[in-house]
Design a protein around this motif. Sequence first.
Motif, PDB file in Angstrom:
ATOM      1  N   VAL A  39       0.831  -1.204   0.000  1.00  0.00           N
ATOM      2  CA  VAL A  39       0.000   0.000   0.000  1.00  0.00           C
ATOM      3  C   VAL A  39       0.865   1.254   0.000  1.00  0.00           C
ATOM      4  CG1 VAL A  39      -1.710   1.330   1.299  1.00  0.00           C
ATOM      5  CG2 VAL A  39      -1.900  -1.174   1.157  1.00  0.00           C
ATOM      6  N   ILE A  40       1.879   1.284   0.854  1.00  0.00           N
ATOM      7  CA  ILE A  40       2.739   2.468   0.971  1.00  0.00           C
ATOM      8  C   ILE A  40       3.508   2.716  -0.312  1.00  0.00           C
ATOM      9  CG2 ILE A  40       4.769   3.413   2.150  1.00  0.00           C
ATOM     10  CD1 ILE A  40       3.802   1.920   4.669  1.00  0.00           C
ATOM     11  N   SER A  41       4.105   1.676  -0.882  1.00  0.00           N
ATOM     12  CA  SER A  41       4.904   1.826  -2.093  1.00  0.00           C
ATOM     13  C   SER A  41       4.058   2.324  -3.257  1.00  0.00           C
ATOM     14  CB  SER A  41       5.554   0.488  -2.462  1.00  0.00           C
ATOM     15  OG  SER A  41       6.233   0.577  -3.692  1.00  0.00           O
ATOM     16  N   PHE A  42       2.928   1.676  -3.492  1.00  0.00           N
ATOM     17  CA  PHE A  42       2.077   2.070  -4.619  1.00  0.00           C
ATOM     18  C   PHE A  42       1.548   3.491  -4.433  1.00  0.00           C
ATOM     19  CE2 PHE A  42      -2.117   2.360  -6.667  1.00  0.00           C
ATOM     20  CZ  PHE A  42      -1.760   2.078  -7.976  1.00  0.00           C
ATOM     21  N   THR A  43       1.060   3.793  -3.235  1.00  0.00           N
ATOM     22  CA  THR A  43       0.480   5.110  -2.977  1.00  0.00           C
ATOM     23  C   THR A  43       1.521   6.218  -3.118  1.00  0.00           C
ATOM     24  OG1 THR A  43      -1.105   4.120  -1.437  1.00  0.00           O
ATOM     25  CG2 THR A  43      -0.799   6.511  -1.312  1.00  0.00           C
ATOM     26  N   SER A  44       2.709   6.001  -2.553  1.00  0.00           N
ATOM     27  CA  SER A  44       3.742   7.039  -2.598  1.00  0.00           C
ATOM     28  C   SER A  44       4.238   7.269  -4.016  1.00  0.00           C
ATOM     29  CB  SER A  44       4.903   6.673  -1.676  1.00  0.00           C
ATOM     30  OG  SER A  44       5.512   5.459  -2.079  1.00  0.00           O
ATOM     31  N   LEU A  45       4.396   6.198  -4.808  1.00  0.00           N
ATOM     32  CA  LEU A  45       4.867   6.344  -6.181  1.00  0.00           C
ATOM     33  C   LEU A  45       3.823   7.047  -7.053  1.00  0.00           C
ATOM     34  CD1 LEU A  45       6.639   2.905  -6.678  1.00  0.00           C
ATOM     35  CD2 LEU A  45       7.730   5.155  -6.820  1.00  0.00           C
ATOM     36  N   VAL A  46       2.562   6.675  -6.874  1.00  0.00           N
ATOM     37  CA  VAL A  46       1.497   7.335  -7.646  1.00  0.00           C
ATOM     38  C   VAL A  46       1.404   8.807  -7.267  1.00  0.00           C
ATOM     39  CG1 VAL A  46      -0.999   7.453  -7.993  1.00  0.00           C
ATOM     40  CG2 VAL A  46       0.174   5.240  -8.065  1.00  0.00           C
ATOM     41  N   TYR A  47       1.482   9.093  -5.977  1.00  0.00           N
ATOM     42  CA  TYR A  47       1.446  10.490  -5.521  1.00  0.00           C
ATOM     43  C   TYR A  47       2.613  11.273  -6.110  1.00  0.00           C
ATOM     44  CZ  TYR A  47       1.761  14.548  -2.459  1.00  0.00           C
ATOM     45  OH  TYR A  47       1.856  15.833  -1.979  1.00  0.00           O
ATOM     46  N   ALA A  48       3.813  10.659  -6.100  1.00  0.00           N
ATOM     47  CA  ALA A  48       4.985  11.338  -6.662  1.00  0.00           C
ATOM     48  C   ALA A  48       4.810  11.577  -8.155  1.00  0.00           C
ATOM     49  CB  ALA A  48       6.238  10.512  -6.400  1.00  0.00           C
ATOM     50  N   GLY A  49       4.215  10.622  -8.862  1.00  0.00           N
ATOM     51  CA  GLY A  49       3.996  10.791 -10.293  1.00  0.00           C
ATOM     52  C   GLY A  49       3.018  11.909 -10.604  1.00  0.00           C
ATOM     53  N   ILE A  50       1.935  11.973  -9.850  1.00  0.00           N
ATOM     54  CA  ILE A  50       0.956  13.044 -10.037  1.00  0.00           C
ATOM     55  C   ILE A  50       1.585  14.394  -9.692  1.00  0.00           C
ATOM     56  CG2 ILE A  50      -1.237  13.987  -9.220  1.00  0.00           C
ATOM     57  CD1 ILE A  50      -2.168  11.083  -8.791  1.00  0.00           C
ATOM     58  N   SER A  51       2.372  14.428  -8.614  1.00  0.00           N
ATOM     59  CA  SER A  51       3.045  15.666  -8.216  1.00  0.00           C
ATOM     60  C   SER A  51       3.985  16.150  -9.311  1.00  0.00           C
ATOM     61  CB  SER A  51       3.825  15.454  -6.915  1.00  0.00           C
ATOM     62  OG  SER A  51       2.958  15.148  -5.849  1.00  0.00           O
ATOM     63  N   GLU A  52       4.728  15.225  -9.915  1.00  0.00           N
ATOM     64  CA  GLU A  52       5.624  15.594 -11.017  1.00  0.00           C
ATOM     65  C   GLU A  52       4.824  16.200 -12.169  1.00  0.00           C
ATOM     66  OE1 GLU A  52       8.903  15.461 -11.469  1.00  0.00           O
ATOM     67  OE2 GLU A  52       9.464  14.564  -9.569  1.00  0.00           O
ATOM     68  N   ALA A  53       3.712  15.572 -12.505  1.00  0.00           N
ATOM     69  CA  ALA A  53       2.922  16.020 -13.649  1.00  0.00           C
ATOM     70  C   ALA A  53       2.351  17.418 -13.456  1.00  0.00           C
ATOM     71  CB  ALA A  53       1.797  15.026 -13.924  1.00  0.00           C
ATOM     72  N   ILE A  54       2.059  17.788 -12.205  1.00  0.00           N
ATOM     73  CA  ILE A  54       1.477  19.105 -11.960  1.00  0.00           C
ATOM     74  C   ILE A  54       2.525  20.139 -11.557  1.00  0.00           C
ATOM     75  CG2 ILE A  54      -0.743  18.118 -11.345  1.00  0.00           C
ATOM     76  CD1 ILE A  54      -0.104  18.585  -8.419  1.00  0.00           C
ATOM     77  N   GLY A  55       3.799  19.742 -11.630  1.00  0.00           N
ATOM     78  CA  GLY A  55       4.867  20.721 -11.419  1.00  0.00           C
ATOM     79  C   GLY A  55       5.508  20.737 -10.058  1.00  0.00           C
ATOM     80  N   LYS A  56       5.110  19.837  -9.171  1.00  0.00           N
ATOM     81  CA  LYS A  56       5.751  19.750  -7.853  1.00  0.00           C
ATOM     82  C   LYS A  56       6.860  18.707  -7.943  1.00  0.00           C
ATOM     83  CE  LYS A  56       1.625  21.068  -5.241  1.00  0.00           C
ATOM     84  NZ  LYS A  56       0.661  20.674  -4.178  1.00  0.00           N
ATOM     85  N   ASN A  57       8.009  19.142  -8.457  1.00  0.00           N
ATOM     86  CA  ASN A  57       9.070  18.216  -8.828  1.00  0.00           C
ATOM     87  C   ASN A  57       9.976  17.858  -7.665  1.00  0.00           C
ATOM     88  OD1 ASN A  57       8.987  20.502 -11.329  1.00  0.00           O
ATOM     89  ND2 ASN A  57       8.541  18.387 -11.860  1.00  0.00           N
ATOM     90  N   LEU A  58      10.492  16.632  -7.699  1.00  0.00           N
ATOM     91  CA  LEU A  58      11.525  16.237  -6.758  1.00  0.00           C
ATOM     92  C   LEU A  58      12.784  17.037  -7.057  1.00  0.00           C
ATOM     93  CD1 LEU A  58      11.042  12.361  -6.703  1.00  0.00           C
ATOM     94  CD2 LEU A  58      10.333  14.013  -4.973  1.00  0.00           C
ATOM     95  N   GLN A  59      13.527  17.357  -6.011  1.00  0.00           N
ATOM     96  CA  GLN A  59      14.626  18.310  -6.132  1.00  0.00           C
ATOM     97  C   GLN A  59      15.945  17.645  -6.537  1.00  0.00           C
ATOM     98  OE1 GLN A  59      13.762  21.620  -5.963  1.00  0.00           O
ATOM     99  NE2 GLN A  59      11.802  20.565  -5.939  1.00  0.00           N
ATOM    100  N   TYR A  60      16.047  17.316  -7.816  1.00  0.00           N
ATOM    101  CA  TYR A  60      17.309  16.842  -8.352  1.00  0.00           C
ATOM    102  C   TYR A  60      17.315  17.084  -9.855  1.00  0.00           C
ATOM    103  CZ  TYR A  60      15.135  12.525 -10.180  1.00  0.00           C
ATOM    104  OH  TYR A  60      14.361  11.629 -10.863  1.00  0.00           O
ATOM    105  N   SER A  61      18.478  16.897 -10.463  1.00  0.00           N
ATOM    106  CA  SER A  61      18.662  17.063 -11.894  1.00  0.00           C
ATOM    107  C   SER A  61      18.213  18.447 -12.330  1.00  0.00           C
ATOM    108  CB  SER A  61      17.891  15.951 -12.630  1.00  0.00           C
ATOM    109  OG  SER A  61      18.110  15.981 -14.005  1.00  0.00           O
ATOM    110  N   LYS A  62      17.584  18.535 -13.502  1.00  0.00           N
ATOM    111  CA  LYS A  62      17.209  19.827 -14.067  1.00  0.00           C
ATOM    112  C   LYS A  62      16.117  20.525 -13.273  1.00  0.00           C
ATOM    113  CE  LYS A  62      16.217  17.919 -17.935  1.00  0.00           C
ATOM    114  NZ  LYS A  62      16.479  16.544 -17.509  1.00  0.00           N
TER     115      LYS A  62
END
Length: 265
Positions: free
Chosen positions: A22-45
């Motif tokens: 549950v934790i893995s799937f939920t966190s990855l999906v949340y991170a993917g949605i966050s990326e798509a709406i511009g809340k990016n993880l802080q690395y690379s470009k």
Amino acid sequence: MALFQDLIFPAPPSLFLTAMTVISFTSLVYAGISEAIGKNLQYSKFWNAGVADIRKETRISGRAGMLFTYLPPLAAALASFAVPGFPVSGRSLLVRTVLSLHFFKRVFEVVFIHQYSGQMTLKYAIAGTMNDFLNTVSLLYAQYLTQDTPEPSFDLKSVGILLFLIGITGNFYHHYLLSKLRKKNDKGYKIPTGGLFSLVICPHYLFEIIDFLGIALISQTLYSFTWFSGALVYLMGRSYSTRKWYLSKFENFPGDVKALIPFVF
């Protein structure tokens, strides 16, 4: 549903694996949605993208951050070969081997291939290593619990090995192409060329998805398929955000180049 049950081992009665699924799937999906709406993880470009006050963030070099992220899961995968009672052949050996190769390649690329132009927040490095380490341990533990359990009706190991080899090779090749975009001490970004970059801006993510699918098919556990599904959503969001970034930075970025899947997405 019945077909899916023929593809996986029965879910073991493990509270840890249930929680991690549950934790893995939920966190990855949340991170993917966050990326798509511009809340990016802080690395690379995306370093400093959406950070209100960069001075409040503890920073480390990109190379150090990625090593910090990938070394613990590599250590976990390698340590699994010494776990008493873990089968020394068959599917379990394959899962341990491909996970070890996957993270060895990542560490090798960090040290010898990738060019880093910026820094990484310590917060992201810690979150990244916890995510990869716990997912690796969970994949291994799920496989460990399949001992003395009837094999799934459909054996997907051969397909999984083929996809893993295609994925890890294609991912490495496109990472190599990215590393050659910059000359020494060049910190700027350029539009990637070569390989599948003429069709999608993130072919390295496409092949990483193929790599992950191969691991899931070799494993054939509920956790491996759930983990793959979450990773797929995350990399789709990341690639979508990456294409938006290139469009915003380069006026000559070709509009027919997709984010992840040629001609589709």
